[in-house]
Design an enzyme around this catalytic site. Sequence first.
Site, PDB file in Angstrom:
ATOM      1  N   GLY A   1      -4.055   0.843  14.790  1.00 14.67           N
ATOM      2  CA  GLY A   1      -4.287   0.431  13.413  1.00 14.67           C
ATOM      3  C   GLY A   1      -5.031  -0.893  13.366  1.00 14.67           C
ATOM      4  N   ASP A   2      -5.375  -1.332  12.159  1.00 16.51           N
ATOM      5  CA  ASP A   2      -6.075  -2.612  11.944  1.00 16.51           C
ATOM      6  C   ASP A   2      -7.455  -2.630  12.587  1.00 16.51           C
ATOM      7  OD1 ASP A   2      -3.642  -3.652  10.760  1.00 16.51           O
ATOM      8  OD2 ASP A   2      -2.894  -3.948  12.788  1.00 16.51           O
TER       9      ASP A   2
ATOM     10  N   ARG B   1      14.509  17.271   2.761  1.00 17.25           N
ATOM     11  CA  ARG B   1      14.403  18.058   1.532  1.00 17.25           C
ATOM     12  C   ARG B   1      15.268  17.527   0.391  1.00 17.25           C
ATOM     13  NH1 ARG B   1      15.494  23.369   4.890  1.00 17.25           N
ATOM     14  NH2 ARG B   1      16.663  21.745   5.966  1.00 17.25           N
TER      15      ARG B   1
ATOM     16  N   GLY C   1     -10.327  -1.771  11.243  1.00 20.85           N
ATOM     17  CA  GLY C   1     -11.435  -1.957  10.306  1.00 20.85           C
ATOM     18  C   GLY C   1     -11.793  -0.674   9.579  1.00 20.85           C
ATOM     19  N   LYS C   2     -10.806   0.229   9.444  1.00 21.66           N
ATOM     20  CA  LYS C   2     -11.069   1.506   8.763  1.00 21.66           C
ATOM     21  C   LYS C   2     -11.488   1.306   7.322  1.00 21.66           C
ATOM     22  CE  LYS C   2      -6.954   2.946   9.600  1.00 21.66           C
ATOM     23  NZ  LYS C   2      -6.538   1.767  10.400  1.00 21.66           N
TER      24      LYS C   2
ATOM     25  N   GLY D   1     -19.820  -7.977  11.735  1.00 19.97           N
ATOM     26  CA  GLY D   1     -19.308  -9.001  10.829  1.00 19.97           C
ATOM     27  C   GLY D   1     -18.488  -8.341   9.742  1.00 19.97           C
TER      28      GLY D   1
ATOM     29  N   THR E   1       7.554  -2.610   7.995  1.00 15.00           N
ATOM     30  CA  THR E   1       7.158  -3.538   6.934  1.00 15.00           C
ATOM     31  C   THR E   1       8.254  -3.705   5.887  1.00 15.00           C
ATOM     32  OG1 THR E   1       6.121  -1.721   5.707  1.00 15.00           O
ATOM     33  CG2 THR E   1       4.702  -3.003   7.192  1.00 15.00           C
TER      34      THR E   1
ATOM     35  N   GLN F   1      -3.129   3.302   9.210  1.00 16.37           N
ATOM     36  CA  GLN F   1      -2.578   3.067  10.555  1.00 16.37           C
ATOM     37  C   GLN F   1      -3.552   3.602  11.629  1.00 16.37           C
ATOM     38  OE1 GLN F   1      -0.043   4.643   8.223  1.00 16.37           O
ATOM     39  NE2 GLN F   1       0.358   2.571   7.592  1.00 16.37           N
TER      40      GLN F   1
ATOM     41  N   ASP G   1     -18.904  -8.868  17.086  1.00  9.35           N
ATOM     42  CA  ASP G   1     -19.231 -10.292  16.965  1.00  9.35           C
ATOM     43  C   ASP G   1     -18.096 -11.193  17.442  1.00  9.35           C
ATOM     44  OD1 ASP G   1     -18.178  -8.960  14.532  1.00  9.35           O
ATOM     45  OD2 ASP G   1     -17.882 -11.009  13.841  1.00  9.35           O
TER      46      ASP G   1
ATOM     47  N   THR H   1      -1.259  -6.646   5.265  1.00  6.39           N
ATOM     48  CA  THR H   1      -0.042  -6.373   4.492  1.00  6.39           C
ATOM     49  C   THR H   1       1.051  -7.391   4.768  1.00  6.39           C
ATOM     50  OG1 THR H   1      -0.515  -4.012   4.425  1.00  6.39           O
ATOM     51  CG2 THR H   1       1.770  -4.668   4.051  1.00  6.39           C
TER      52      THR H   1
ATOM     53  N   GLY I   1      -2.941  -1.697   5.207  1.00  9.22           N
ATOM     54  CA  GLY I   1      -3.692  -2.810   4.642  1.00  9.22           C
ATOM     55  C   GLY I   1      -5.147  -2.722   5.038  1.00  9.22           C
ATOM     56  N   HIS I   2      -6.021  -2.539   4.062  1.00  7.49           N
ATOM     57  CA  HIS I   2      -7.456  -2.441   4.328  1.00  7.49           C
ATOM     58  C   HIS I   2      -8.183  -3.586   3.621  1.00  7.49           C
ATOM     59  CE1 HIS I   2      -7.130   2.191   5.102  1.00  7.49           C
ATOM     60  NE2 HIS I   2      -6.617   1.453   6.066  1.00  7.49           N
TER      61      HIS I   2
END
Length: 428
Positions: free
Chosen positions: A12-13, A144, A15-16, A416, A130, A225, A334, A301, A40-41
């Site tokens: 995860g994290d 269910r 840069g999606k 960047g 979280t 994620q 970068d 997040t 968190g994006h």
Amino acid sequence: MSGLVVIGAQWGDEGKGKITDFLAEGADVVVRYQGGNNAGHTVEVLDKKYKLHLIPSGILYDTKLCVIGNGVVIDPKAFFDELSYLEKEGVKVSEDKLIVSDRAHIIMPYHKLIDRLSEQMRGNKDIGTTGKGIGPCYTDKHERTGIRVCDLLNKETLKEKLEINIAAKNRIIKEVYGGEELNFDEVYKEYVEYGERLRPFVKDTSVVLYDAIKSGKKVLFEGAQGTLLDIDYGTYPYVTSSHPISGGVCVGAGIGPTMITNAIGVCKAYTTRVGKGPFPTELFDEMGDYIREKGFEYGTTTGRARRCGWLDLVILKYAVRISGLTSLAITKLDTLAGIEKIKVCVGYELDGKVIDYFPASLEDLERCKPIYKEFEGWDNSVEGAKTFDDLHENAKKYLRFIEEYTGTRVSIVSVGPNRSQTMVINKF
């Protein structure tokens, strides 16, 4: 692009959000298919940063339809807080621009409370959630006993289900965890109001997506994620409670596999993870600190500092296989600028034997020692690159080696944080 999937190829994290935002320009519909507001994006457009958690990254375009699919778990308070945040930032959101699946499950107050209490009880064996109730909500879904969006729209159905759930959860909260019981009337009143506010956004999103793809529209599926947080294929139990891999798209969005044409895996030029669990290439020295500070590796997040290490190609090849990735998007090239020697993990040594696969057992993974290949570094000129030819020669060699090792072409490179600092170097 017909049905294009963007997934995280690490922990995860990666840069999606940025890559989804970049690709959304060519899409008609952008879809979240799993996870919740534990994601968190961060998307940067011109000189402005937007932080998204639940709403698809395509929301920053006025003409795109954004969809929250049935595989997502929704905290209504977080949903409306995010809408308010976007409105304050000048992003207009309406039911014509954003729709929510009537089959998505709702995160209730007892989910969040049990999440926090169970983590406290685990002590130093905690998973590192979280605390937003994601796991307990998925637990109820598969047990269910969950409450879905469609249930919020029917007061009697909501009352019947909530009475049963509150009674059961209060016993767990009080007798197992020693917590304070929830009040049924307060929760019921609050969530009836959420149902009415949510009603204009609610649709059978599976039908909308089917019709969109059948009519030739371009649909972009955005994962939250990453591969190594997948409930089956991640570093269990230090994982999320859903399927971030491409296989999760069909179930989480309600479409058939023949409607997916390509899958792009997003990967940093190095590796990071948040929370506990094995991390073979983790750096505990000044280099790890350098990468963290230069790459601003802190959770969108949670704000937690991310653990940093060299690029692990064993992991990346694993992600390619598990999700059938057709290409890769490499971000934060970068961040590595200015480092004289850059290492890449090309295998593990496990109990004296060299392996090139990712073990299921955490005990085995903890004993894995990375085998490195070293590359010459590059300078800060990469930040101004607009095409592959503009990149420093050493950066080109680095990218070509990633392609060679994984057997998967690199289609996108980010140099960047801004939307403009993104280049397409191969078709996808």
